[in-house]
Design an enzyme around this catalytic site. Structure first.
Site, mmCIF file in Angstrom:
data_model
loop_
_atom_site.group_PDB
_atom_site.id
_atom_site.type_symbol
_atom_site.label_atom_id
_atom_site.label_comp_id
_atom_site.label_asym_id
_atom_site.label_seq_id
_atom_site.Cartn_x
_atom_site.Cartn_y
_atom_site.Cartn_z
ATOM 1 N N ASP A 225 0.872 -1.166 0.000
ATOM 2 C CA ASP A 225 0.000 0.000 0.000
ATOM 3 C C ASP A 225 0.920 1.230 0.000
ATOM 4 O O ASP A 225 2.122 1.122 0.262
ATOM 5 C CB ASP A 225 -0.947 -0.007 1.212
ATOM 6 C CG ASP A 225 -2.152 0.919 0.989
ATOM 7 O OD1 ASP A 225 -2.091 1.776 0.071
ATOM 8 O OD2 ASP A 225 -3.151 0.809 1.724
HETATM 9 C C1 BGC Z 1 -4.948 3.348 0.076
HETATM 10 C C2 BGC Z 1 -5.007 2.364 -1.070
HETATM 11 C C3 BGC Z 1 -4.863 3.109 -2.374
HETATM 12 C C4 BGC Z 1 -3.561 3.870 -2.362
HETATM 13 C C5 BGC Z 1 -3.262 4.617 -3.647
HETATM 14 C C6 BGC Z 1 -3.768 4.277 -0.007
HETATM 15 O O1 BGC Z 1 -3.925 5.336 0.863
HETATM 16 O O2 BGC Z 1 -4.949 2.651 1.300
HETATM 17 O O3 BGC Z 1 -6.217 1.656 -1.031
HETATM 18 O O4 BGC Z 1 -4.945 2.228 -3.458
HETATM 19 O O5 BGC Z 1 -3.606 4.806 -1.291
HETATM 20 O O6 BGC Z 1 -4.093 5.698 -3.813
#
Ligand code: BGC
Length: 726
Positions: A225
């Site tokens: 993530d």
């Molecule tokens: C989230 C993810 C997301 C990523 C990219 C993170 O803050 O937890 O689900 O895909 O950001 O935007």
């Protein structure tokens, strides 16, 4: 098995080039959430990654679909497949190669700020929806990324909390959805921010390497993530293949403010941080803003693959074979979808955004996911009813919750737009109370101008006056939910309960339409004539609401999560949620959602699977077709067309050694539309896991004896029983 092309590329790539394919960089187009530059010399293209579960999020508009919970409330995985395919086509049109979705964490805590991005409190519903969405996305040649692996069930302290959960519970509740998504062909999986039993998910060798890759045969990419890593060597050796977004904290600031536009204040803030990384006395510092509500990771920790991975490989701390595996996995996904030779999948559709089909699908999902919780006969409205449309935000569509799933549509219909377009009687509008603001983790970077909206002209008296003069009063209420924070309470924010009470006192045909991420408190429940759970309906909010309220469409949704008073959920204990001393103890074990309410004879406000139709149905003549299939006849006994969701729950024989089991588990379901008076034989396939239990020594085990399958229109209404001997 790697393809010849991938083998050849691996042999030709230098160490530096390989490392460049294990982490992200800033998107040269500035549009994608994630970007991995290609290797021009070898014709390896750049890869673009975009959110997300509710629509394609780039710097351009796209179809804003309803929340994932609205989709799963349809209990129709076919709809989910169509949705996945549309999402894939929109990604293609926006030059995105990888979609960061579906989100499929189990709804364990009703307060979780991201529940609207997830499907259900039940693993079978979760798995079927996740698999269908993945299948749809991948059918377009776009890589799907089920997330967040795993046990990311709360946003409070999500970047640090350890989910303390035993293996059986992981296997029976939290992992099955991911397994189904992987088996449906997902090319990537995103690790979560949290720890699982003390180990950070991004470096959890047992989960990433042993379970996901070795046991399930996942040959795709495990990506982190965003800023969700805590080490370089640990993650690489643990099984992470791609570090995202792969940029430094300074580059993050730059990408938020635009290249070359970093202000002096930001530079100073950067310098200060270098000296005092934990200082929180710089409230305007965008990186401190990133620490939103304790829910975001610190982008300054974790190390960067691009600087450290090559050294670690050269020093023998990360085997070169591991690096080859990391790169080989990414190249395999590109190869699989024809991105290495520019051929794209032969059967992949053309990219397209905002097509009539996608607009129609967005509305259809919103309608099919709408749950009629209660109705004393006020609904459906008659065409010529004079209606009052009331609520603090009735002039805007509820697109979704805050965070990485936010999608900007080309066009949207508000409740007022939708009702005015449909009503043949008069429509009066009164907001009644000040607007409920959207909340978003992005507020820290982009303060919401609406926060200063002028609400001086709204008053409950106006709403009461409008309601008094109307045949029916429609009150639209909403919650506030965002990634990176949990809802503090299930009570509706602001003065919405007062508004409902006042309107209900003025008009005994008051209908409450709730736009929420999940369960919410209803202190006025006995005083209103109908309650409708519409989740976050996306861009078609108003038209979908009108279609259901006027009965043009039957409310097709059933609850994929239990609605109950907040202190009756199994997580209403600090040790379990949000946790103590950095750990959330999953002491409720398997008793999550309806499993808990069934085991404790609890009385939910509205049980799992509940939802009403405008028609009425009879269920009869159930039989076991074979050891994992049941059939029954369903008849629409009303004089109008309607839809019911048939649900089959498995009650397995006692396990040896007094091992606890939930009283029953959902095994299968089907959404059935029947014309007035029509009857049909319906067949349901039951998930093998509903019969089994995970045994620490023997793995999945089905105990022999009588498995009683009870069937009906909700978890608390199961008029039919059949027994399957195993
Ligand atoms: C989230 C993810 C997301 C990523 C990219 C993170 O803050 O937890 O689900 O895909 O950001 O935007």
């Amino acid at each position: 098995m790697l393809s010849d092309t991938v083998e050849r590329l691996l042999s030709e790539l230098t160490l530096t080039e390989k490392v460049r394919l294990t982490h992200g960089a800033t998107d040269t187009e500035g549009a994608a959430a994630g970007f991995v530059p290609g290797v021009e010399r070898l014709d390896i293209p750049a890869v673009r990654f975009s959110d997300g579960p509710l629509g394609v999020r780039t710097d351009e508009p796209a179809t804003a679909f309803p929340a994932s919970t609205a989709l799963s409330a349809s209990f129709d995985p076919e709809l989910a497949r169509a949705f996945g395919r549309s999402l894939g086509r929109e990604a293609l049109a926006r030059d995105q190669d990888v979609l960061l979705g579906p989100g499929l964490n189990l709804v364990r805590v009703p307060h979780c700020g991201r529940n609207f991005e997830y499907y259900a409190e039940d693993p079978v519903v979760t798995g079927r929806f996740a698999a269908s969405v993945v299948d749809g996305i991948e059918s377009t040649g776009v890589v799907a990324t089920p997330k967040h692996f795993v046990a990311n069930n709360q946003e409070t302290a999500r970047a640090s909390v350890s989910a303390e959960v035993d293996e059986r519970v992981l296997r029976e509740l939290y992992l099955p959805g991911f397994r189904d998504a992987v088996e449906a062909g997902a090319g990537a999986v995103m690790s979560s921010y949290n720890r699982v039993n003390g180990t950070h998910a991004s470096e959890h060798e047992e989960l990433l390497t042993e379970v996901l890759k070795d046991e399930w045969g996942f040959d795709g990419v495990v990506m982190s993530d965003w800023f969700g890593t805590e080490s370089v060597v640990g993650t690489a050796n643990g099984g992470l293949d791609l570090q995202m977004p792969g940029i430094s904290a300074e580059e993050l600031v730059e990408s938020m403010s635009g290249p070359g536009e970093e202000s002096e204040a930001e530079q100073d803030a950067g310098d200060e941080r270098a000296q005092a990384p934990d200082s929180d006395d710089a409230p305007d510092d965008p990186i401190d803003g990133f620490g939103y509500a304790d829910g975001m990771p610190d982008p300054r920790t974790g190390g960067l693959y691009r600087e450290e991975l090559a050294d670690a490989v050269e020093a023998g701390e990360v085997p070169e074979s591991r690096l080859d595996d990391m790169v080989g996995r990414l190249l395999t996904q590109l190869d699989r979808h024809g991105l290495l030779d520019g051929s794209r999948d032969a059967d992949a559709p053309e990219g397209a955004v905002d097509t009539p089909e996608h607009r129609d699908l967005a509305e259809r999902i919103a309608v099919r996911g709408t749950v009629l919780l209660d109705n004393d006969g006020v609904l459906p409205l008659s065409d010529d009813a004079d209606v009052a449309v009331v609520g603090p935000n009735v002039d805007e569509a509820m697109l979704g919750g805050g965070g990485s799933s936010e999608t900007t549509p080309f066009a949207e219909t508000s409740p007022v737009d939708g009702i005015e377009a449909r009503a043949e009687g008069s429509v009066s509008v009164a907001r009644g109370i000040p607007r409920i603001e959207d909340v978003s983790l992005f507020d820290a970077f982009e303060p919401d101008d609406e926060a200063d909206a002028d609400d001086s002209d709204v008053s409950i008296d106006d709403a009461v006056a409008a309601a008094e003069d109307a045949d029916a009063a429609l009150v639209f209420v909403r919650d506030q939910a965002t990634e990176a924070a949990d809802r503090e309470t299930l009570a509706l924010p602001g003065d919405q309960d007062d508004l409902v009470e006042a309107v209900a006192a003025a008009n005994d045909r008051t209908v409450v339409v709730a736009n929420t991420s999940g369960p919410f408190a209803m202190p006025w429940r006995e005083d209103v004539a109908a309650v409708v759970a519409e989740w976050y309906p996306g861009q078609a909010h108003g038209s979908a609401a009108a279609a259901v309220l006027y009965g043009d469409s039957d409310p097709g949704g059933r609850l994929p999560v239990t609605f109950a008073p907040e202190d009756e959920y199994p997580t209403a204990d600090e040790r379990r949620y949000p946790g103590v001393d950095g750990a959330a103890h999953y002491d409720e074990g398997l008793l999550v959602g309806y499993r808990h309410f069934d085991a404790t004879d609890g009385e939910p406000t509205y049980p799992f699977g509940h939802g009403r139709s405008y028609a009425t149905f009879e269920y009869r003549d159930a039989e076991a077709v074979d050891e994992s299939t049941v059939a029954l006849t369903v008849e629409n006994t009303a004089d109008r067309d309607g839809r019911t969701v048939v649900q089959a729950y498995v009650d397995s024989p006692a396990a040896p050694d007094d091992l606890d089991r939930p009283p029953r588990e959902l095994g299968g379901f089907g959404s059935v539309a029947l014309d007035a008076g029509e009857s049909r034989r319906v067949t349901l396939d039951l998930d093998e896991r509903a019969f089994g239990r995970y045994d620490d020594a023997d793995g999945w085990t089905v105990d022999s004896g009588a498995h009683v399958v009870s069937i009906g229109p909700s978890s608390r209404d199961r008029p039919l029983d059949v027994t399957i001997e195993r």
